[in-house]
Enzyme design. Structure first.
Site, PDB file in Angstrom:
ATOM      1  N   THR A  43       0.114  25.875 -16.992  1.00 28.21           N
ATOM      2  CA  THR A  43       0.848  24.717 -17.510  1.00 28.21           C
ATOM      3  C   THR A  43       2.169  24.636 -16.737  1.00 28.21           C
ATOM      4  O   THR A  43       2.623  25.641 -16.185  1.00 28.21           O
ATOM      5  CB  THR A  43       1.088  24.829 -19.031  1.00 28.21           C
ATOM      6  OG1 THR A  43       1.769  26.054 -19.296  1.00 28.21           O
ATOM      7  CG2 THR A  43      -0.225  24.797 -19.804  1.00 28.21           C
ATOM      8  N   GLY A  45       5.563  24.393 -17.242  1.00 33.37           N
ATOM      9  CA  GLY A  45       6.693  25.287 -17.514  1.00 33.37           C
ATOM     10  C   GLY A  45       6.346  26.745 -17.270  1.00 33.37           C
ATOM     11  O   GLY A  45       7.148  27.511 -16.723  1.00 33.37           O
ATOM     12  N   CYS A  46       5.138  27.141 -17.646  1.00 35.80           N
ATOM     13  CA  CYS A  46       4.707  28.529 -17.486  1.00 35.80           C
ATOM     14  C   CYS A  46       4.524  28.862 -16.010  1.00 35.80           C
ATOM     15  O   CYS A  46       4.841  29.978 -15.573  1.00 35.80           O
ATOM     16  CB  CYS A  46       3.419  28.777 -18.270  1.00 35.80           C
ATOM     17  SG  CYS A  46       3.636  28.474 -20.038  1.00 35.80           S
ATOM     18  N   THR A  47       4.039  27.904 -15.247  1.00 37.44           N
ATOM     19  CA  THR A  47       3.878  28.101 -13.806  1.00 37.44           C
ATOM     20  C   THR A  47       5.245  28.255 -13.149  1.00 37.44           C
ATOM     21  O   THR A  47       5.467  29.190 -12.368  1.00 37.44           O
ATOM     22  CB  THR A  47       3.092  26.931 -13.188  1.00 37.44           C
ATOM     23  OG1 THR A  47       1.791  26.890 -13.797  1.00 37.44           O
ATOM     24  CG2 THR A  47       2.957  27.085 -11.686  1.00 37.44           C
ATOM     25  N   GLY A  50       6.814  31.671 -14.031  1.00 39.17           N
ATOM     26  CA  GLY A  50       6.162  32.737 -13.279  1.00 39.17           C
ATOM     27  C   GLY A  50       6.567  32.735 -11.813  1.00 39.17           C
ATOM     28  O   GLY A  50       6.801  33.788 -11.209  1.00 39.17           O
TER      29      GLY A  50
END
Length: 155
Positions: A43, A45-47, A50
């Site tokens: 997703t 924001g998560c990408t 990370g």
């Protein structure tokens, strides 16, 4: 209710991780640990979060810090996400929500008008002896990794 408190030892845990491993807190003794919880693989924001950790990995390593990402996604999903983004750190699968409950990161969210339980983006800094030194809750991705790095440098 969180089972962890700043200034107290974090209970040991063991979860399946990418790279066909199981990782426990006791395995990391002697290293600082940045444990970041994120809602879902692949997703936006998560990408971005990370990628920010990935791009600063050398700086974390130079301060004896290990980074681990945690979500409820499967190991198979984590492996694809890690490979696609070239993450140099492992991702833990908390499909049973054991670690999520320990750190009290499961929160009620509103998804398309439905109330669902999901992970609230959160990061925890654990020192070399297993003591929780700092926590960030309701994390906003922009600038977060730089803030965590400064905290790692200070302990």
């Amino acid at each position: 209710m969180s089972q962890v408190k700043v200034g107290k030892k974090v209970p040991d845990f063991k979860l399946p991780a990418t790279g066909d491993q199981e990782i426990s807190l006791k395995d990391l003794k002697g290293h600082k640990l940045v444990l970041y919880f994120y809602p879902k693989d692949n997703t936006p924001g998560c990408t971005t979060e990370g990628q920010d950790f990935r791009d600063n990995m050398r700086k974390f390593i130079s301060h004896n810090a290990v980074i681990l990402g945690v979500s409820r996604d499967s190991i198979q999903s984590h492996e694809k996400f890690k490979d696609k983004q070239c993450f140099p750190f492992e991702l833990l699968s908390d499909s049973e929500e054991e670690l999520c409950r320990m750190f009290d990161v499961l929160k009620e969210k509103n998804m398309y008008g439905k109330k669902v339980m999901g992970i609230e983006r959160s990061t925890f800094l654990i020192d070399e002896t297993g003591v929780l030194r700092q926590e960030w809750r309701k994390v906003k991705v922009d600038g977060h990794v730089a803030e965590v790095l400064e905290a790692v440098k200070s302990i």
